[in-house]
Design a protein around this motif. Structure first.
Motif, PDB file in Angstrom:
ATOM      1  N   THR A 182       3.996  -6.456  -9.908  1.00  0.00           N
ATOM      2  CA  THR A 182       4.684  -7.333  -9.138  1.00  0.00           C
ATOM      3  C   THR A 182       5.771  -6.888  -8.263  1.00  0.00           C
ATOM      4  O   THR A 182       6.050  -6.967  -7.075  1.00  0.00           O
ATOM      5  CB  THR A 182       5.125  -8.661  -9.798  1.00  0.00           C
ATOM      6  OG1 THR A 182       5.191  -9.481  -8.703  1.00  0.00           O
ATOM      7  CG2 THR A 182       6.339  -8.562 -10.693  1.00  0.00           C
ATOM      8  N   LEU A 183       6.625  -5.850  -8.908  1.00  0.00           N
ATOM      9  CA  LEU A 183       7.692  -5.035  -8.251  1.00  0.00           C
ATOM     10  C   LEU A 183       7.212  -3.756  -7.555  1.00  0.00           C
ATOM     11  O   LEU A 183       8.043  -3.034  -6.958  1.00  0.00           O
ATOM     12  CB  LEU A 183       8.833  -5.035  -8.940  1.00  0.00           C
ATOM     13  CG  LEU A 183       9.523  -6.321  -9.371  1.00  0.00           C
ATOM     14  CD1 LEU A 183      10.883  -6.005 -10.661  1.00  0.00           C
ATOM     15  CD2 LEU A 183      10.099  -7.030  -8.490  1.00  0.00           C
ATOM     16  N   SER A 184       5.900  -3.682  -7.420  1.00  0.00           N
ATOM     17  CA  SER A 184       5.469  -2.335  -6.847  1.00  0.00           C
ATOM     18  C   SER A 184       5.985  -0.993  -7.632  1.00  0.00           C
ATOM     19  O   SER A 184       6.599  -0.053  -6.863  1.00  0.00           O
ATOM     20  CB  SER A 184       5.541  -2.020  -5.363  1.00  0.00           C
ATOM     21  OG  SER A 184       5.215  -3.263  -4.741  1.00  0.00           O
ATOM     22  N   LEU A 185       6.149  -1.148  -8.914  1.00  0.00           N
ATOM     23  CA  LEU A 185       6.781   0.075  -9.605  1.00  0.00           C
ATOM     24  C   LEU A 185       6.206   0.863 -10.130  1.00  0.00           C
ATOM     25  O   LEU A 185       4.800   0.842 -10.357  1.00  0.00           O
ATOM     26  CB  LEU A 185       7.690  -0.428 -10.491  1.00  0.00           C
ATOM     27  CG  LEU A 185       8.956  -1.524  -9.946  1.00  0.00           C
ATOM     28  CD1 LEU A 185       9.627  -1.899 -11.124  1.00  0.00           C
ATOM     29  CD2 LEU A 185       9.623  -0.631  -9.013  1.00  0.00           C
ATOM     30  N   GLY A 223       8.284  -6.858   1.511  1.00  0.00           N
ATOM     31  CA  GLY A 223       6.993  -6.829   1.958  1.00  0.00           C
ATOM     32  C   GLY A 223       5.977  -6.380   0.809  1.00  0.00           C
ATOM     33  O   GLY A 223       4.714  -6.853   0.671  1.00  0.00           O
ATOM     34  N   SER A 224       6.146  -5.234   0.103  1.00  0.00           N
ATOM     35  CA  SER A 224       5.460  -4.543  -0.697  1.00  0.00           C
ATOM     36  C   SER A 224       5.467  -5.219  -1.882  1.00  0.00           C
ATOM     37  O   SER A 224       4.435  -5.498  -2.644  1.00  0.00           O
ATOM     38  CB  SER A 224       6.212  -3.118  -0.946  1.00  0.00           C
ATOM     39  OG  SER A 224       5.613  -2.409  -1.970  1.00  0.00           O
ATOM     40  N   ALA A 225       6.652  -5.927  -2.341  1.00  0.00           N
ATOM     41  CA  ALA A 225       6.585  -6.470  -3.617  1.00  0.00           C
ATOM     42  C   ALA A 225       5.957  -7.832  -3.796  1.00  0.00           C
ATOM     43  O   ALA A 225       4.989  -8.190  -4.476  1.00  0.00           O
ATOM     44  CB  ALA A 225       8.087  -6.751  -4.457  1.00  0.00           C
ATOM     45  N   ILE A 226       6.170  -8.734  -2.613  1.00  0.00           N
ATOM     46  CA  ILE A 226       5.402 -10.015  -2.463  1.00  0.00           C
ATOM     47  C   ILE A 226       3.908  -9.790  -2.141  1.00  0.00           C
ATOM     48  O   ILE A 226       3.747  -9.166  -1.103  1.00  0.00           O
ATOM     49  CB  ILE A 226       6.218 -10.862  -1.816  1.00  0.00           C
ATOM     50  CG1 ILE A 226       7.580 -11.114  -2.339  1.00  0.00           C
ATOM     51  CG2 ILE A 226       5.652 -12.188  -1.499  1.00  0.00           C
ATOM     52  CD1 ILE A 226       8.600 -11.876  -1.643  1.00  0.00           C
ATOM     53  N   VAL A 230      -6.462   4.088  -6.875  1.00  0.00           N
ATOM     54  CA  VAL A 230      -6.707   3.125  -7.778  1.00  0.00           C
ATOM     55  C   VAL A 230      -6.438   1.529  -7.427  1.00  0.00           C
ATOM     56  O   VAL A 230      -7.625   0.588  -7.194  1.00  0.00           O
ATOM     57  CB  VAL A 230      -6.588   3.422  -9.369  1.00  0.00           C
ATOM     58  CG1 VAL A 230      -7.124   2.331 -10.134  1.00  0.00           C
ATOM     59  CG2 VAL A 230      -7.146   4.672  -9.470  1.00  0.00           C
ATOM     60  N   ILE A 231      -5.310   1.342  -7.305  1.00  0.00           N
ATOM     61  CA  ILE A 231      -4.696  -0.203  -7.039  1.00  0.00           C
ATOM     62  C   ILE A 231      -5.359  -0.755  -5.730  1.00  0.00           C
ATOM     63  O   ILE A 231      -5.893  -1.557  -5.881  1.00  0.00           O
ATOM     64  CB  ILE A 231      -3.440  -0.212  -7.051  1.00  0.00           C
ATOM     65  CG1 ILE A 231      -3.027   0.105  -8.808  1.00  0.00           C
ATOM     66  CG2 ILE A 231      -2.915  -1.676  -6.731  1.00  0.00           C
ATOM     67  CD1 ILE A 231      -1.278   0.083  -8.587  1.00  0.00           C
ATOM     68  N   LEU A 232      -5.358   0.307  -4.759  1.00  0.00           N
ATOM     69  CA  LEU A 232      -5.661  -0.054  -3.426  1.00  0.00           C
ATOM     70  C   LEU A 232      -7.182  -0.708  -3.427  1.00  0.00           C
ATOM     71  O   LEU A 232      -7.585  -1.368  -2.696  1.00  0.00           O
ATOM     72  CB  LEU A 232      -5.244   0.505  -2.293  1.00  0.00           C
ATOM     73  CG  LEU A 232      -5.773   0.292  -0.809  1.00  0.00           C
ATOM     74  CD1 LEU A 232      -4.987  -1.101  -0.521  1.00  0.00           C
ATOM     75  CD2 LEU A 232      -4.938   1.392   0.160  1.00  0.00           C
TER      76      LEU A 232
HETATM   77  N1  PHE Z   1       3.589  -5.640  -5.800  1.00  0.00           N
HETATM   78  C1  PHE Z   1       2.313  -5.840  -5.126  1.00  0.00           C
HETATM   79  C2  PHE Z   1       1.891  -7.343  -5.508  1.00  0.00           C
HETATM   80  O1  PHE Z   1       2.532  -7.981  -6.254  1.00  0.00           O
HETATM   81  C3  PHE Z   1       1.222  -5.072  -5.518  1.00  0.00           C
HETATM   82  C4  PHE Z   1       1.567  -3.582  -5.501  1.00  0.00           C
HETATM   83  C5  PHE Z   1       1.748  -2.836  -6.577  1.00  0.00           C
HETATM   84  C6  PHE Z   1       1.841  -2.947  -4.282  1.00  0.00           C
HETATM   85  C7  PHE Z   1       2.000  -1.606  -6.688  1.00  0.00           C
HETATM   86  C8  PHE Z   1       2.164  -1.769  -4.185  1.00  0.00           C
HETATM   87  C9  PHE Z   1       2.234  -0.914  -5.316  1.00  0.00           C
HETATM   88  O2  PHE Z   1       0.931  -8.185  -5.118  1.00  0.00           O
END
Ligand code: PHE
Length: 462
Positions: free
Chosen positions: A223-226, A8-11, A88-90
């Motif tokens: 994309t992998l939330s890393l 759910g986080s990655a996608i 920052v990302i959110l």
């Molecule tokens: N991985 C999420 C996406 O591909 C974005 C994301 C990045 C989420 C970093 C959490 C941490 O949309």
């Protein structure tokens, strides 16, 4: 449960909104292959590292670094960098998440049905140009994210992911089949999978630039939330007897599959209409799929379902971003969950307004310049800072931490107990110790060098 939360986080927007337009912009096949390589040798090892750290410490990222390193200041600071990245990302993720909710309502209302490509572009640009529309949907998206985080991530959410994620996969499958049959299958697949290697090191004008390679690497993190601890948080949910490598491989495969399916669905249509695959930028998915929805039988329903599922996928990623920030204030500073969520969510919302206004009120404000010397809008600049600097720097230290710093017994226990394969373990340790830090270190140096121009001088022969 871990797999669901982590998937759910990655996608999310990274797979369906961002990857396709990057693949388009940076030249197709060679970029796609470079990205796949980065997932394998950088993304997967760091994903394993984060889950391992999370399961060992069973804490939020700041707490995890601090506990495992016994309060070492430096490593604790790496945890803080993750919290900052979440902020920052959110902030801009919520703005783009707002676009998807906006398009859900537009699809349900049939706004773009039977419009020509010119009109469909216009609808997207009008949305960007309207500050109120931007602010309202950003607010809706952020409020939904905060609402779910207040009630706690573990409860309930997974049941939704369990149903909606497979639906998204099925729907993408339908769009892929439609694209292959009704669109230009040869054009789309050829662009995405036949590499033109020169595109990896040159820009549109044919000058040397490392940018496409760096973007592919940066995107593997995004994309992998890393690189910021989202997977450390979720790693703490993984049961003691589940295999970390198997879970990590599963998440990486699912995530990659979704990105590739979305790209095929989009580029078969791009070539059918003879559009320029390099030109669209962040509007790609919003400008191309509506063309398909206008034509296919049941398109209004399918389009509505698609943007609803995409909003949901974005929401489950946004939750993991906010959770990293909030968990630190709850665990380490003893704030109440509700207080932490409302205060931090509001700060992020305010920050996000700058991104929401970056194509209208603040359209003349540019933070960074891209290689061609063109100013980039606020949203694009913030995305670049987070994806190409903050996440890779975080990932670099996470790889060093897991590869060198933590105790051998911890690594052995986490990766070898139960079904752990020795061969995978050895390969992982080697890559994480030597390859990943060097590759990511180079990425960061190249990004900094963009301003110094040393590589350009060496490779460009100028
Ligand atoms: N991985 C999420 C996406 O591909 C974005 C994301 C990045 C989420 C970093 C959490 C941490 O949309």
């Amino acid at each position: 449960m871990f797999i669901l939360a982590a998937a759910g986080s990655a996608i999310g927007l990274g797979n369906i909104w961002k990857f396709p337009y990057m693949a388009g912009k940076y030249g197709g096949g060679a970029f796609v292959l470079m990205y796949l390589a980065c997932i394998g040798v950088i993304g997967l090892p760091i994903l394993v590292a984060e889950i391992l750290i999370g399961r060992d410490a069973r804490k939020n990222p700041v707490g995890a670094f601090s506990v495992i390193s016994r309060g070492n200041r430096f490593w604790t600071a790496v945890g803080f960098l993750g919290v900052a990245s979440g902020f920052v990302i959110l902030s801009y993720y919520s703005v783009v998440g707002g676009w998807t909710v906006d398009y859900f309502t537009k699809s349900a209302a049939g706004s773009y049905l039977e419009a020509n490509p010119g009109r469909i572009n216009e609808i997207f640009n009008q949305m960007l140009a309207n500050p109120w529309e931007q602010a309202v949907w950003h607010t809706v998206f952020m409020a939904a994210t905060m609402g779910i985080v207040i009630f706690g991530v573990k409860e309930g959410l997974e049941r939704w992911i369990e149903v909606l994620m497979p639906l998204l996969l099925v729907l993408l499958g339908v769009l892929v089949v439609y694209g292959l049959v009704a669109g230009d299958a040869a054009g789309g697949l050829g662009y995405l999978f036949i590499p033109d290697w020169s595109k990896l090191v040159t820009n549109a004008a044919g000058e040397y630039t490392p940018r496409p390679m760096l973007e592919a690497m940066g995107h593997a993190f995004f994309t992998l939330s890393l690189g910021m601890g989202a997977m450390i948080t979720y790693g703490s949910y993984l049961g003691d007897h589940e295999s970390i490598p198997a879970s990590a491989v599963m998440v990486a495969l699912l995530d990659t599959a979704i990105a590739l399916l979305a790209s095929i669905a989009i580029f078969t249509i791009v070539f059918q209409y003879g559009l320029d695959p390099t030109a669209a930028g962040p509007g790609l998915v919003f400008q191309v799929l509506p063309l398909a929805f206008s034509q296919m039988p049941g398109g209004r329903f399918i389009g509505t379902a698609f943007f609803l599922l995409l909003s949901f996928a974005a929401l489950t990623s946004a939750i993991s971003l906010l959770e990293v920030v909030v968990a630190h204030f709850i665990d380490d500073r003893k704030w109440a969950r509700r207080t932490a969520t409302v205060i931090m969510g509001t700060v992020i919302w305010v920050l996000g307004l700058f991104s929401a206004f970056s194509y209208n009120l603040l359209e003349n404000v540019t933070l960074l310049e891209d290689k061609e010397g063109q100013g980039m809008p606020i949203l694009d600049s913030v995305d670049l800072i987070a994806t190409n600097y903050m996440l890779p720097i975080g990932g670099f230290f996470i790889a060093l931490f897991a590869g060198w710093f933590i105790k051998q017994q911890v690594r052995d226990r986490q990766l070898l107990d139960g079904s752990g394969s020795r061969a995978f373990y050895r390969a992982w340790l080697f890559v994480t110790r030597y390859f990943t830090p060097v590759a990511v270190g180079l990425l960061i140096l190249f990004m900094i060098d963009k301003h110094l121009g040393i590589a350009e001088w060496v490779f460009g022969g100028k």
